[in-house]
Design a protein around this motif. Sequence first.
Motif, short mmCIF file in Angstrom:
data_model
loop_
_atom_site.label_atom_id
_atom_site.label_comp_id
_atom_site.label_asym_id
_atom_site.label_seq_id
_atom_site.Cartn_x
_atom_site.Cartn_y
_atom_site.Cartn_z
N PRO A 153 24.82 -23.57 -123.99
CA PRO A 153 25.64 -22.65 -124.80
C PRO A 153 27.13 -22.98 -124.67
CG PRO A 153 25.03 -21.56 -122.78
CD PRO A 153 24.44 -22.94 -122.70
N PHE A 154 27.53 -24.13 -125.19
CA PHE A 154 28.90 -24.60 -125.04
C PHE A 154 29.90 -23.49 -125.37
CE2 PHE A 154 26.36 -28.36 -125.83
CZ PHE A 154 26.81 -29.24 -124.86
N VAL A 155 30.90 -23.33 -124.50
CA VAL A 155 31.86 -22.24 -124.63
C VAL A 155 33.25 -22.80 -124.83
CG1 VAL A 155 32.17 -22.04 -122.12
CG2 VAL A 155 32.70 -20.08 -123.60
N ASP A 156 34.04 -22.10 -125.63
CA ASP A 156 35.38 -22.56 -125.94
C ASP A 156 36.36 -22.17 -124.83
OD1 ASP A 156 38.15 -22.42 -127.49
OD2 ASP A 156 36.76 -23.61 -128.70
N ALA A 157 37.22 -23.10 -124.44
CA ALA A 157 38.19 -22.83 -123.39
C ALA A 157 39.13 -21.70 -123.76
CB ALA A 157 38.99 -24.10 -123.08
N ASP A 158 39.43 -21.54 -125.04
CA ASP A 158 40.29 -20.44 -125.47
C ASP A 158 39.62 -19.10 -125.26
OD1 ASP A 158 42.63 -21.86 -126.28
OD2 ASP A 158 41.56 -22.52 -128.07
N ASP A 159 38.31 -19.03 -125.45
CA ASP A 159 37.59 -17.79 -125.17
C ASP A 159 37.61 -17.47 -123.67
OD1 ASP A 159 36.95 -17.19 -127.77
OD2 ASP A 159 34.94 -18.06 -127.70
#
Length: 276
Positions: A153-159
Motif C-alpha cells: 500500500p505505497f504511501v505518499d511522503a506528503d501524507d
Amino acid sequence: MPIDNPILVIGATGKIGSRVADRLADNGHPHRAVSRSTAPVFDWEDPAGWARAMEGMHSAFVTYVPDLAVPGAPEIIERFATTARAQGLRKIVLLSGRGEHGAELSEDRVRRSGLDHVIVRASWFNQNFDEGQLLPSVLSGTLALAADDRLEPFVDADDIADVAVAALLDERHTSETYEVTGPRLMTFADVAREISAASGLDVTYIPLSVEDFHAALLPVIGKDDADLLANLCAEVFDGRNEWLGDGVQRALRREPRDFADYLRTAIANGAWQQAA
C-alpha cells in the motif's frame, strides 16, 4: 498546541523530516530542525549531544537512521526518550516501520517512557522512486527487488508529513497509532507499468530472491546496508502488509493521495527527465 511550544525535528534532511520542518515553517510554528550537519548537531551515534539539541523544546518528531529494524535500535530509542523527559520534553511523534518487529519494540519503549506519544507507521514511500534509493533503478529501466508479487500500500511522503504535523500540533492525537497507507494495493510490477505509462520511460520489474538481492547490493552499498535491506525484504514481503490502513483518514479526515497523484506531481517537478 500553543504557538510558543517549539518542536524538535530530527532527521531534517530526510524525505519526511524535511517535509515536517517545511510545514512547521509555513505555519509559523517555532521549531529546530536538526541532523548531523546542523548546529546544534544531532547524531544518533553521539548521545552526549542529544540534550543540547533538545534545549527549550516541547515536542520532538523522531526518525531513526538507518532504521528501527537494526539491532540495538530499541535501546537507543529508550535512551533518547529518557533524555527527552529529563530535558523537559512532553511529547514524541515517532515515525515507525510498518510490519517491522524491531520497530514495534521501539514503539513499546516510547509508550512506556512516560511521555505523550503518537506512532506513525509507514512502509514504502512513493517518493522512493524519484527522491530515494530506487531512483537509480528507475533511471536504469529496471526495478529489481526481493518483493516477489506481493502487494504494497505505497504511501505518499506528503501524507506522512501531514499526519506527523497534525500529531505534533493537536493534542487529540495523543496515544494514537496511525497505520498510514495509500488508497490501494499495488505490486512493484504495477508501479513499473504506471511509471512507464506516465513518464514515457520503459521500466520493468524483476523479482529477485533475497539471496540474489543481497548479492547485488553488496558491491554498491556495503555489507551492513545490504544486510539491512535484504533482511527487511525477507521480513515485510511475506504478506503482512497486504492491507490498507486508515491512518491518513483518521488523522486528517481526508483520503490519502493515490500513486497516480504522486506521479503527476513528480513529473510536473521534473522527475526522471534525465532519462526520458
